[in-house]
Design a protein around this motif. Structure first.
Motif, short mmCIF file in Angstrom:
data_model
loop_
_atom_site.label_atom_id
_atom_site.label_comp_id
_atom_site.label_asym_id
_atom_site.label_seq_id
_atom_site.Cartn_x
_atom_site.Cartn_y
_atom_site.Cartn_z
N LEU A 184 0.83 -1.21 0.00
CA LEU A 184 0.00 0.00 0.00
C LEU A 184 0.87 1.26 0.00
CD1 LEU A 184 -2.69 -1.10 2.59
CD2 LEU A 184 -2.62 -1.50 0.13
N ASN A 185 0.35 2.27 -0.61
CA ASN A 185 1.09 3.52 -0.72
C ASN A 185 0.17 4.70 -0.41
OD1 ASN A 185 3.13 5.29 -1.24
ND2 ASN A 185 3.01 5.14 -3.47
N PRO A 186 -0.33 4.76 0.83
CA PRO A 186 -1.27 5.82 1.16
C PRO A 186 -0.58 7.17 1.40
CG PRO A 186 -0.93 4.43 3.07
CD PRO A 186 -0.07 3.88 1.97
N ILE A 187 -1.38 8.20 1.63
CA ILE A 187 -0.85 9.53 1.91
C ILE A 187 -0.10 9.49 3.24
CG2 ILE A 187 -1.54 11.88 2.52
CD1 ILE A 187 -4.01 11.42 0.66
N MET A 188 1.10 10.00 3.27
CA MET A 188 1.84 10.04 4.53
C MET A 188 2.78 11.24 4.51
SD MET A 188 4.57 6.90 4.19
CE MET A 188 3.40 5.60 3.82
N ILE A 189 3.28 11.59 5.69
CA ILE A 189 4.23 12.71 5.76
C ILE A 189 5.62 12.22 6.13
CG2 ILE A 189 4.79 14.94 6.77
CD1 ILE A 189 1.89 15.39 7.38
N ASP A 190 5.73 11.63 7.30
CA ASP A 190 7.08 11.35 7.81
C ASP A 190 7.58 9.96 7.45
OD1 ASP A 190 4.97 10.62 9.71
OD2 ASP A 190 6.62 9.71 10.78
N GLY A 191 6.67 8.97 7.40
CA GLY A 191 7.10 7.61 7.07
C GLY A 191 7.70 6.86 8.24
N THR A 192 7.64 7.43 9.45
CA THR A 192 8.22 6.75 10.61
C THR A 192 7.19 6.49 11.70
OG1 THR A 192 8.82 8.82 11.71
CG2 THR A 192 10.45 7.87 10.22
N GLY A 193 5.92 6.69 11.40
CA GLY A 193 4.88 6.42 12.40
C GLY A 193 4.46 7.63 13.18
N MET A 194 4.88 8.80 12.73
CA MET A 194 4.69 9.98 13.55
C MET A 194 3.42 10.77 13.23
SD MET A 194 5.25 13.18 13.15
CE MET A 194 5.88 14.64 13.46
N CYS A 195 2.93 10.69 11.99
CA CYS A 195 1.75 11.51 11.67
C CYS A 195 0.45 10.73 11.70
CB CYS A 195 1.92 12.22 10.34
SG CYS A 195 1.64 11.20 8.88
N GLY A 204 12.12 10.95 21.28
CA GLY A 204 10.81 11.53 21.55
C GLY A 204 9.67 10.53 21.60
N ALA A 205 8.47 11.10 21.70
CA ALA A 205 7.25 10.29 21.72
C ALA A 205 6.47 10.68 20.49
CB ALA A 205 6.46 10.55 22.99
N GLY A 206 6.78 10.01 19.39
CA GLY A 206 6.23 10.48 18.12
C GLY A 206 4.98 9.78 17.66
N LEU A 207 4.60 8.68 18.32
CA LEU A 207 3.52 7.86 17.78
C LEU A 207 2.17 8.37 18.30
CD1 LEU A 207 3.70 5.16 16.06
CD2 LEU A 207 3.07 4.02 18.18
N PRO A 208 1.33 8.91 17.42
CA PRO A 208 0.08 9.49 17.92
C PRO A 208 -0.91 8.42 18.37
CG PRO A 208 0.14 9.59 15.53
CD PRO A 208 1.45 9.03 15.97
N GLN A 209 -1.63 8.71 19.42
CA GLN A 209 -2.67 7.79 19.88
C GLN A 209 -4.01 8.24 19.33
OE1 GLN A 209 -1.27 7.96 24.20
NE2 GLN A 209 -2.24 5.96 24.01
N PRO A 248 6.11 6.68 22.64
CA PRO A 248 7.40 6.59 21.97
C PRO A 248 7.31 5.75 20.69
CG PRO A 248 7.66 6.23 24.30
CD PRO A 248 6.19 6.23 24.03
N ASN A 249 8.08 6.15 19.72
CA ASN A 249 8.12 5.44 18.45
C ASN A 249 8.75 4.06 18.63
OD1 ASN A 249 8.93 4.72 15.72
ND2 ASN A 249 8.29 6.80 15.25
N PRO A 250 8.12 3.01 18.11
CA PRO A 250 8.63 1.66 18.34
C PRO A 250 9.83 1.26 17.48
CG PRO A 250 6.64 1.58 17.02
CD PRO A 250 6.88 3.02 17.34
N LEU A 251 10.27 2.14 16.55
CA LEU A 251 11.31 1.75 15.59
C LEU A 251 12.63 1.33 16.24
CD1 LEU A 251 11.37 3.99 12.40
CD2 LEU A 251 11.24 1.51 12.58
#
Lengths: 280, 461
Positions: A213-224, B235-240, B395-398
């Motif tokens: 899948l290639n959905p809309i994303m910003i950071d690619g690391t789980g942040m947005c 940081g704590a980047g993973l949104p809930q 926190p980001n799990p990466l």
């Protein structure tokens, strides 16, 4: 800054471009199925593109794309020797490529750019791989030689029959399954509607089907969280939990709606290349 | 003579009606005269409690005494002897809960405006500095820092001052972490963040952007590359999300996404390509500083009605008072004691309303705050076309998933002691990656302590 070391068109229609980019950090670790995020310049969006190939010695990464949105059009304007401002990765989980006897890899259009490295990686493990590559017409057929060299059987279909077999990838896949070919797994990569229909074909046969899948994303690391998709009734982030998922579990209608969210903004965007508002 | 005015010298602000339409800084800061006047309110206590209230122990009375004398550059040197990011702290620290809460002047009036004075001194230095910082003498030791937010930057700067060869790895294309993607321009101008970072690079700190630790390389590979210690400040980047129906409808954002589009990707400026929707009615779910930031951004992006939907009451709002007041002045509507039940969509999958239920406060819970309880049958809807979920991050799990032997809590926070030591030798961590979402200054404190611990670790090796 990441220099473009080669650039070529992949098809007769010249609407799909291959770029090889010098990106040591990405090239060192990346695997099939992972993606990068590029940003053309200071004003550009962050756009994800799946990695098509890499060369660890030359420290290069290959991307293939169609200039359809603002950012990919800007990227297409760059030439050998030019620099892309940002090129981050590898992102996402690599494809599962081991432990198969026979796999069908289905690629749709520019999706073949991603299907090809996955097929190649699975084929290199010694598994038999059938690639079914579908295109609208002859003019946009791409990567034929590369795909042929990376699989057991290559089947090309075109919607209008101008090349290969007439029909859709789903027709060919179903025909192969019905003829008795036993697949451990089907991998489908292409436009969301195609992946949805491939899943519909394989479901009755109970063949595990992996989609990218290639959905809309910003950071690619789980942040947005912009890339969230419903898989098996649970919300997943395509960037860190994917980009590959069990296609039978994906809520396709939701995904297709979410991917169209910024269509209006894209349409009414003031183009920095032409200076005008571009409609359509 | 001390200035015995019981009230703080007010800090000039942009008019709420005007500022709600622009992204320029809300608080304008003291002039030199105002700063001197306010500095004279400090009694220069023998036992300065304010300093105990500061996570990085800024020598508060000393720097304020220099401000009162008009010697702003010396005041700057005093602050930066313990705090590497004063222009940031002067703007975003919750001083009312820290230094200013301990101020003797606060007992019979208002405390000294320590935050405003810190900001003034930092800004004075930024606009008047002449010389370039000289490079500290190298001690030949290499340290890697993961993440360029407040924890990472503070750790990197502290180590660089001691002569360490420090490389900071940042996943985004710009350094600064939450200071650039999260906190909006009108609260913390990005120019200031970039200048503070330039100050660190002048100390010799190297910053590598587009480098995702856990993907581009692992912590173990950093050691293979010759780094003797690693600090994780990711940081704590993973949104809930709330896990209520309708959260994947079109128009539902995490606060992280909404703020990143606006702050980092500059969607509010025409020359940037970042797409953003211009919604009319927006509900922001949550009551922290991030929720206030998202709501105030939404207003500036042209929304007519912006609601803060929070399940507890006014007294329980975790946001800073100043942020709540600024939000109210700008016309944000507070729908308190309201809890979202579901988000409702139209036939095309776009958000059309949020259904909430009224709450009342019951007995205090584990956090000491009164637990909100649903009022049965009080469900109602608010018509909105967008919902921004701002109920916290994890926190980001990466890094966790790619680093063997790095102990984490069930919530995904890295386990570290009070100086940042983790379960892995040579690996230190601090900030939100350890504590879960907290404040800029606590992250800075952790970065600073870890720097001292890394220094001791390498010297004793």
């Amino acid at each position: 800054m990441y220099q473009i070391v080669s650039k070529r068109f992949l098809n007769e229609a010249q609407n799909t471009i291959e770029m090889v980019v010098k990106a040591p950090l990405v090239a060192k670790k990346c695997l099939a199925g992972q993606f990068i995020i590029f940003r053309v310049d200071e004003y550009g969006e962050r756009v994800p593109l799946t990695i098509a190939d890499y060369d660890r010695e030359k420290e290069t990464v290959t991307i293939m794309f169609q200039p359809v949105g603002n950012s990919t059009k800007m990227l297409a304007e760059l030439n050998v020797g030019d620099y892309i401002m940002d090129f981050a990765g590898p992102l996402g989980k690599p494809s599962e490529t081991k432990g198969f006897k026979r796999v069908a890899v289905v690629g749709g259009g520019v999706g073949c750019a991603i299907a090809y490295p996955v097929a190649k990686a699975i084929h290199q493990t010694g598994a038999e791989v059938d690639i079914i590559a579908g295109f609208r017409n002859r003019e946009i057929v791409m990567l034929e030689d590369e795909m042929r060299a990376s699989c057991t059987n290559l089947y090309i279909t075109t919607d209008d029959g101008s090349y290969g077999e007439k029909g859709f990838t789903t027709n060919k896949l179903e025909a192969l399954i019905q003829s008795g070919v036993q697949y451990d797994e089907v991998v489908a990569i292409g436009p969301a509607p195609m992946m949805k229909f491939v899943c519909a074909v394989t479901k009755p046969y109970g063949i595990k089907t992996i989609v990218s899948l290639n959905p809309i994303m910003i950071d690619g690391t789980g942040m947005c969280g912009g890339c969230r998709v419903s898989v098996g009734g649970k919300t997943k982030f395509a960037c860190v939990d994917g980009p590959e998922f069990d296609g039978h579990e994906v809520d396709w209608d939701e995904l297709i709606k979410r991917n169209g969210f910024y269509k209006t903004e894209e349409k009414n965007h003031t183009c920095r290349m032409t200076g005008g508002v571009r409609h359509g | 003579m001390a200035n015995m005015n019981p009230k703080k010298t007010p800090v000039p602000e942009q008019d709420p009606k005007i500022r709600a339409t622009n992204f320029e800084e809300v608080t304008l800061g003291y002039t030199e005269e105002m700063a001197i006047e306010e500095a004279k309110r400090c009694l220069n206590c023998k036992n300065p409690l304010c300093r105990n209230g500061c996570p990085v122990s800024v020598r508060i009375p000393e720097f304020i005494a220099k401000v009162a004398e008009g010697d702003f550059e010396t005041a700057y040197e005093i602050i930066t002897s313990t705090n590497l990011l004063p222009a940031v702290c002067g703007r975003v620290c919750p001083q009312e809960k820290q230094c200013e809460s301990k101020c003797i002047r606060g007992i019979k009036g208002e405390s000294v405006g320590i935050g405003a004075l810190e900001r003034f001194v930092a800004d004075y230095h930024r606009t008047h500095k002449k010389e370039n910082a000289s490079l500290p003498v190298s001690n030949g030791h290499k340290v890697a820092v993961v993440g360029s937010g407040p924890a990472g930057l503070t750790c990197a700067g502290s180590l660089a001052k001691e002569g360490y060869d420090v490389t900071v790895y940042e996943a985004f294309h710009k350094a600064g972490g939450v200071l650039v993607y999260g906190i909006p321009e009108f609260r913390l101008p990005k120019k200031i963040v970039h200048e503070e970072i330039d100050h660190l690079t002048a100390l010799g700190v190297k910053i590598v952007t587009n480098a995702i630790v856990g993907r581009s390389f692992s912590i173990d590979e950093l050691f293979e590359d010759g780094f003797e210690a690693v600090f994780i400040g990711s940081g704590a980047g993973l949104p809930q999300f709330m896990n209520i129906p309708g959260e994947n409808l079109l128009g539902v954002y995490s606060a992280n996404e909404y703020l990143t589009r606006i702050n980092l990707m500059k969607a509010y400026l025409d020359e940037y390509d970042t797409p953003i929707k211009h919604f009319k009615n927006i509900a922001v779910v949550g009551g922290g500083n991030v929720a206030m930031d998202a709501a105030r951004c939404a207003k500036r992006m042209g929304a007519e009605n912006v609601y803060i939907v929070y399940r507890r009451g006014m007294d329980e709002l975790p946001a800073r008072r100043e942020e709540v007041h600024h939000a109210m002045d700008e016309g944000i509507e507070f729908r308190l004691l309201n809890n979202p039940k579901q988000i409702l969509g139209d036939e095309n999958g776009y958000v059309r309303a949020i259904e909430c239920v009224e709450m009342e406060l019951g007995e205090p819970d584990a956090s000491g705050r009164r637990r909100p309880v649903e009022k049965k049958g009080s469900e109602f809807t608010i018509d909105v076309d967008s919902v921004i979920i701002s109920i916290g991050t994890m926190p980001n799990p990466l890094i966790k998933s790619t680093t063997d032997g790095l102990e984490t809590t069930p919530k995904g926070c890295i386990v570290a002691d009070e100086v940042g030591k983790t379960s892995r030798d040579g690996v230190f961590a601090g900030g939100d990656a350890v504590t879960g979402a907290a404040t800029v200054i606590l992250a800075m404190e952790a970065g600073k302590k870890a720097a001292a611990a890394i220094d001791a670790y390498i010297k004793n090796k």
